[in-house]
Design an enzyme around this catalytic site. Structure first.
Site, PDB file in Angstrom:
ATOM      1  N   HIS A 256      29.370  76.622  10.724  1.00  0.00           N
ATOM      2  CA  HIS A 256      29.233  75.182  10.492  1.00  0.00           C
ATOM      3  C   HIS A 256      28.190  74.613  11.439  1.00  0.00           C
ATOM      4  O   HIS A 256      27.899  75.206  12.479  1.00  0.00           O
ATOM      5  CB  HIS A 256      30.580  74.485  10.639  1.00  0.00           C
ATOM      6  CG  HIS A 256      31.415  74.645   9.391  1.00  0.00           C
ATOM      7  ND1 HIS A 256      32.030  73.596   8.763  1.00  0.00           N
ATOM      8  CD2 HIS A 256      31.687  75.733   8.645  1.00  0.00           C
ATOM      9  CE1 HIS A 256      32.661  74.045   7.680  1.00  0.00           C
ATOM     10  NE2 HIS A 256      32.469  75.343   7.589  1.00  0.00           N
ATOM     11  N   GLU A 257      27.599  73.485  11.038  1.00  0.00           N
ATOM     12  CA  GLU A 257      26.419  72.948  11.741  1.00  0.00           C
ATOM     13  C   GLU A 257      25.430  74.086  11.965  1.00  0.00           C
ATOM     14  O   GLU A 257      24.989  74.357  13.089  1.00  0.00           O
ATOM     15  CB  GLU A 257      26.776  72.272  13.081  1.00  0.00           C
ATOM     16  CG  GLU A 257      27.702  71.095  12.948  1.00  0.00           C
ATOM     17  CD  GLU A 257      29.158  71.511  12.767  1.00  0.00           C
ATOM     18  OE1 GLU A 257      29.580  72.492  13.397  1.00  0.00           O
ATOM     19  OE2 GLU A 257      29.869  70.878  11.974  1.00  0.00           O
TER      20      GLU A 257
ATOM     21  N   GLU B 177      27.879  75.861   6.398  1.00  0.00           N
ATOM     22  CA  GLU B 177      27.932  74.464   5.974  1.00  0.00           C
ATOM     23  C   GLU B 177      26.486  74.025   5.748  1.00  0.00           C
ATOM     24  O   GLU B 177      25.817  74.574   4.888  1.00  0.00           O
ATOM     25  CB  GLU B 177      28.668  73.663   7.057  1.00  0.00           C
ATOM     26  CG  GLU B 177      29.183  72.329   6.608  1.00  0.00           C
ATOM     27  CD  GLU B 177      29.801  71.574   7.766  1.00  0.00           C
ATOM     28  OE1 GLU B 177      30.768  70.864   7.532  1.00  0.00           O
ATOM     29  OE2 GLU B 177      29.304  71.666   8.908  1.00  0.00           O
TER      30      GLU B 177
ATOM     31  N   GLU C  68      34.857  67.334   4.041  1.00  0.00           N
ATOM     32  CA  GLU C  68      35.481  66.651   5.182  1.00  0.00           C
ATOM     33  C   GLU C  68      35.025  65.193   5.288  1.00  0.00           C
ATOM     34  O   GLU C  68      35.763  64.353   5.808  1.00  0.00           O
ATOM     35  CB  GLU C  68      35.162  67.404   6.474  1.00  0.00           C
ATOM     36  CG  GLU C  68      33.693  67.403   6.825  1.00  0.00           C
ATOM     37  CD  GLU C  68      33.337  68.373   7.956  1.00  0.00           C
ATOM     38  OE1 GLU C  68      33.965  69.431   8.029  1.00  0.00           O
ATOM     39  OE2 GLU C  68      32.426  68.065   8.729  1.00  0.00           O
TER      40      GLU C  68
ATOM     41  N   HIS D 210      38.154  80.834  15.192  1.00  0.00           N
ATOM     42  CA  HIS D 210      37.315  79.634  15.254  1.00  0.00           C
ATOM     43  C   HIS D 210      36.669  79.500  16.621  1.00  0.00           C
ATOM     44  O   HIS D 210      37.349  79.556  17.644  1.00  0.00           O
ATOM     45  CB  HIS D 210      38.168  78.388  14.955  1.00  0.00           C
ATOM     46  CG  HIS D 210      37.350  77.144  14.830  1.00  0.00           C
ATOM     47  ND1 HIS D 210      37.659  75.964  15.463  1.00  0.00           N
ATOM     48  CD2 HIS D 210      36.211  76.898  14.138  1.00  0.00           C
ATOM     49  CE1 HIS D 210      36.752  75.049  15.167  1.00  0.00           C
ATOM     50  NE2 HIS D 210      35.861  75.584  14.364  1.00  0.00           N
ATOM     51  N   HIS D 211      35.351  79.366  16.612  1.00  0.00           N
ATOM     52  CA  HIS D 211      34.587  79.095  17.828  1.00  0.00           C
ATOM     53  C   HIS D 211      33.859  77.771  17.658  1.00  0.00           C
ATOM     54  O   HIS D 211      32.757  77.749  17.107  1.00  0.00           O
ATOM     55  CB  HIS D 211      33.514  80.176  18.056  1.00  0.00           C
ATOM     56  CG  HIS D 211      34.043  81.518  18.436  1.00  0.00           C
ATOM     57  ND1 HIS D 211      33.277  82.661  18.333  1.00  0.00           N
ATOM     58  CD2 HIS D 211      35.229  81.906  18.939  1.00  0.00           C
ATOM     59  CE1 HIS D 211      33.983  83.709  18.754  1.00  0.00           C
ATOM     60  NE2 HIS D 211      35.179  83.273  19.117  1.00  0.00           N
ATOM     61  N   GLU D 212      34.460  76.687  18.077  1.00  0.00           N
ATOM     62  CA  GLU D 212      33.707  75.419  18.123  1.00  0.00           C
ATOM     63  C   GLU D 212      33.012  75.384  19.476  1.00  0.00           C
ATOM     64  O   GLU D 212      33.662  75.508  20.517  1.00  0.00           O
ATOM     65  CB  GLU D 212      34.640  74.223  17.952  1.00  0.00           C
ATOM     66  CG  GLU D 212      33.977  72.869  18.172  1.00  0.00           C
ATOM     67  CD  GLU D 212      32.753  72.639  17.281  1.00  0.00           C
ATOM     68  OE1 GLU D 212      32.903  72.666  16.057  1.00  0.00           O
ATOM     69  OE2 GLU D 212      31.634  72.445  17.824  1.00  0.00           O
TER      70      GLU D 212
END
Ligand code: NOJ
Length: 658
Positions: free
Chosen positions: A426-427, A445, A451, A345-347
Site C-alpha cells: 500500500h502507498e 494499492e 477505504e 502487516h508492516h505499516e
C-alpha cells in the site's frame, strides 16, 4: 531519425500518426547534455516471438511478439559519447528505452532531465490524476483535454495516462521495468506535447547512476477499443522473465482481516479498549476464514508503534514486537491448525530508514511464524519521506515516487522473495510489470481504494470511480481495492459515510478489478447468513483467460474471466451513476455444453442512493447461444458465475429468460 544532430522518434499506427517527431535525450549535472551533435553509428533490426506462462495472473499464456530496432548513436564532438535507443514494436503498441553503455567519457552521472517528448496529434481527451501532490496516487480521476494540465496549473500527471483521440483511438502512456530510476510523470506543453518529467530527489537531481545503465521502457499502448487496453500485456512483456527459480510457494488467494473495523472506527490500531488485533478477535477471524475457505487473515495493529500519531511517528514501529494482548505465536499456531495463514502487516508510516534497519529481522520473524504474505504500507504526505545519513540525521525529504523510493520498494521485493514471502504494497510505487520478474510482488494499492468510503470527508469514491480504474490504474497491474462491503451504511460508527454502490456491484468488482490477493473486506458478522456471500466464497483470483465484453471509460465495463483451475467462467459488469442494460453474448462458452449461470443482479428497484441492498439471486441454464441482458441499476452491477451443468440440472433448471 536525426535532424541537425538532434534525435527524434515518431510513431504511426495503420498509417495514422500517433506521435509526431518527438525529441529524445538527456541533460546532466556537471556534464554536457546528450541530446545533440549525434550521428547514427549503426542500427540493428531483429524480431522475437515466444509465448510464456504466468505463474498466476489474469491470463495464463502471454505472447511476446515484437520487432526490435536498436539505434546506436554517437556524438560527433570530442567526447564521442554513445547512447543506444532500443524500440520494441508490438501489434498493441511499443516501448522504447535508452541504454548508456560503459564508456570513457560517461561513467558516474546525474540526470537533471530526461528530455523525452510525446508530441501528440491533437488535444486528446485524457483520464488522469495529478502528480506532485501530498496524497500520492490517491486522487479521483479527472477527464479533460490534455491542454488542461498546463492551462489549469498542474505541474504534471501520473502514468498510466489514458487518452482517446478525436478519431476514436485509445492510447495509454506508461513505463515498464522501473527498477533503479525515477518515475516518469507527464507535464503538459505547447502543441499537444507531453514532456517526461522525472520525479526528483530532494536536491533536484532526477537520477543517479553509472554506466552501463538502462532506463525503464517508455510505453505507448494503442487500441481501437478501450477494452483492448485492458487485454494488452505489453507492460509485462517488456519486463524480464521470472528471476525466482521455485515459485511453488507463491499462491494467489482471498483474505479477510481485522481491517475495515479500524477504518469505520469500530476498532483501533493502537492499544486500548477498542484494540482490534487481540488474540481472541484474531481467532474469531481465523474461524471465519477456515469455515469459508479463505487462505489469509490480515491483522493490522498487532505491533508496537501505533499509539499516538503513528503516521507522523513511523520511527516508533517495531516489526518484531507484538502488543501484549496479541499472542502472535498462539494465533499463528491456531491458524495453522485450521489450514489458514496470517497475512502480516508492516505499516512504516513512511519512516523508511527505520524499516530498512529492521527489514531482515522483520521478514525472518514472519517466516519463522509460517507467515508467507505481508501487506506493507507507507502512509505519509509527499514529499515528506525522511532520507537519513549513516548517523541518522535527516538529509532530505523525498517523494514516494523518486529514485530513492524506487530503490527501497525494489529492495523490499527482493528481501521478501528471499524469505519466500508474497507482498501486497500500500502507498506503493506504481506497478510497471515487475511481477513478471518477481512473482511474489502480488498486488498493490496506488489509487483510491474502497477505504475512502469509510472515512473520506469528500463523500468517498463516486460510482464512476471503478468504471475508470480498469482503463487507467489497472493498466499498470493488480490493485488491492478491498471490495465486498455488504453493510453499505455503517451509521453506528460513521453516520456521514457510506459505500457508494449497490450490493451487487460489490460482487462484480471481484471480477472487474483484477487482484491475485482479493479481500473480503467487511466484518465477518455482516457476511454470516447472507446469500450473496456465496459469490465471494466461489470467485477465484487466478485466471486462465480474460475477455472484455463492454468498455466505455467512466460509464461502464463488463469483464468475463475463466477460472484457471476449473471450467467455470465469471462475469462482472458495473456502471457509473446511470442505470443501463447491456447485452452480453456468451459465445466464449464451449459448443454443445450446458451451463448453470448463478446470477447476482441488482433488483428491479435497486439504486445505489436509495435502495442499494436490493439484489436478485437466481440460477438459469445457459449455453454459448445465450445472450445475457445485464440490467444494472444506477451505481450498480451484476456478478455471474457460469459453471457446467450436471445432467439433472440441465433438465431441472429453467432456461435463461432475457
Ligand atoms: C493505508 C492503507 O491503505 C490501509 O489499507 C491500512 O489499513 C492503513 N494505511 C494502515 O496501515
Amino acid at each position: 531519425m536525426l535532424e541537425g544532430g538532434v534525435p527524434y522518434y515518431q510513431v504511426s499506427y495503420s498509417r495514422e500518426d500517433i506521435i509526431k517527431p518527438s525529441k529524445l535525450g538527456f541533460t546532466f549535472k556537471d556534464a554536457e547534455p546528450l541530446n545533440q551533435n549525434l550521428i547514427i553509428a549503426d542500427e540493428k533490426h531483429s524480431s522475437f516471438d515466444e509465448t510464456w506462462t504466468q505463474p498466476w495472473g489474469e491470463v495464463k499464456e502471454i505472447r511476446n511478439h515484437y520487432n526490435e530496432l536498436r539505434v546506436n548513436l554517437e556524438e560527433t564532438t570530442e567526447a564521442h559519447r554513445k547512447m543506444t535507443v532500443v524500440f520494441r514494436v508490438y501489434d498493441d503498441g511499443l516501448g522504447f528505452r535508452y541504454e548508456l553503455p560503459e564508456q570513457n567519457n560517461l561513467s558516474d552521472f546525474e540526470i537533471m532531465d530526461e528530455e523525452t517528448e510525446f508530441v501528440l496529434t491533437g488535444n486528446h481527451q485524457a483520464w488522469w490524476i495529478p502528480a506532485y501532490r501530498e496524497h500520492r496516487y490517491e486522487y479521483l480521476y479527472r477527464q479533460s483535454p490534455i491542454s488542461f494540465f498546463r492551462t489549469k496549473g498542474f505541474r504534471a500527471v501520473h502514468t498510466p495516462l489514458t487518452m482517446e483521440t478525436a478519431d476514436g483511438l485509445f492510447l495509454s502512456i506508461h513505463e515498464a521495468n522501473l527498477t533503479d530510476y525515477a518515475s516518469m510523470t507527464l507535464a503538459g506543453s505547447d502543441n499537444n506535447t507531453l514532456l517526461c518529467d522525472l520525479v526528483p530527489w530532494s536536491d533536484g537531481v532526477k537520477v543517479r547512476a553509472s554506466t552501463p545503465h538502462q532506463t525503464p521502457w517508455r510505453t505507448i499502448q494503442i487500441a481501437e477499443n478501450a477494452g483492448d487496453l485492458i487485454t494488452s500485456y505489453l507492460i509485462l512483456n517488456l519486463n524480464e522473465p521470472n528471476k525466482l527459480e521455485d515459485v511453488s510457494w507463491i499462491r494467489p488467494g482471498k483474505y479477510v482481516g481485522i481491517w475495515w473495523g479500524m477504518h469505520i472506527g469500530k476498532y483501533t490500531w493502537g492499544s486500548g479498549a477498542k484494540h482490534g488485533a487481540t488474540t481472541e478477535n484474531a481467532k474469531r477471524y481465523i474461524d471465519f476464514a477456515a469455515k469459508y475457505g479463505f487462505s489469509g487473515v490480515l491483522v493490522e495493529g498487532w505491533n508496537v508503534g501505533w499509539d499516538g500519531d503513528w503516521a507522523k511517528n513511523g520511527d516508533q514501529f517495531s516489526f518484531t514486537t507484538p502488543y501484549e494482548d496479541f499472542d502472535i505465536e498462539e494465533v499463528s499456531a491456531y491458524a495453522a491448525a485450521k489450514g489458514v495463514k496470517l497475512t502480516g502487516h508492516h505499516e512504516t508510516g513512511a519512516a523508511v530508514a527505520n524499516y530498512e534497519r529492521q527489514l531482515e529481522d522483520a521478514f525472518a520473524y514472519y517466516r519463522n511464524l509460517g507467515i508467507d504474505t505481508v501487506k506493507t504500507g507507507y502512509v505519509g504526505w509527499d514529499p515528506g519521506i525522511k532520507r537519513r545519513d549513516e548517523e541518522g540525521n535527516v538529509i532530505g525529504l523525498e517523494w514516494h515516487h523518486g529514485q530513492y523510493m524506487v530503490r527501497h520498494y525494489g529492495k523490499v521485493v527482493e528481501t521478501a522473495a528471499r524469505y519466500h514471502i508474497m507482498l501486497d504494497v500500500h502507498e506503493p510505487i506504481k506497478d510497471t510489470g515487475i511481477r513478471r520478474t518477481y512473482p511474489n510482488m502480488m498486488t498493490r494499492e496506488g489509487a483510491r481504494g474502497q477505504e475512502y468510503d469509510a472515512w473520506s470527508e469528500d463523500g468517498g469514491n463516486p460510482p464512476e470511480h471503478t468504471t475508470i480504474l480498469p482503463f487507467t490504474r489497472m493498466l499498470a497491474g493488480p490493485f488491492d481495492l478491498t471490495p465486498g462491503i455488504f453493510d453499505l451504511f455503517f451509521e453506528e460508527y460513521r453516520p456521514n459515510n457510506r459505500v457508494n454502490t449497490t450490493l451487487a456491484k460489490q460482487l462484480a468488482l471481484y471480477v472487474v478489478i483484477y487482484s491475485p490477493l482479493h479481500m473480503a473486506a467487511d466484518l465477518p458478522e455482516n457476511y454470516e447468513g447472507h446469500p450473496a456471500f456465496q459469490f465471494i466464497v466461489d470467485v477465484p483470483v487466478d485466471w486462465q483467460d480474460t475477455k472484455v465484453l463492454h468498455a466505455k471509460i467512466g460509464d461502464y465495463v463488463t469483464i468475463a474471466r475463466q477460472d484457471r483451475n476449473s471450467e467455470d467462467w465469471y462475469i462482472g459488469s458495473i456502471t457509473d451513476e446511470d442505470g443501463r442494460t447491456l447485452e452480453a453474448p456468451l459465445s466464449f462458452l464451449e459448443p454443445g455444453k450446458k451451463y448453470v449461470a448463478e446470477v447476482y443482479a441488482d433488483a428491479a428497484d435497486a439504486d445505489w442512493e436509495s435502495n442499494p441492498l436490493a439484489i436478485d439471486i437466481y440460477e438459469a441454464l445457459v449455453d454459448r447461444g445465450t445472450t445475457l441482458r445485464l440490467r444494472l441499476a444506477p451505481g450498480g452491477g451484476q456478478a455471474i458465475r457460469i459453471r457446467p451443468a450436471t445432467e439433472d440440472e440441465a433438465n431441472r433448471i429453467p432456461r435463461y429468460q432475457p
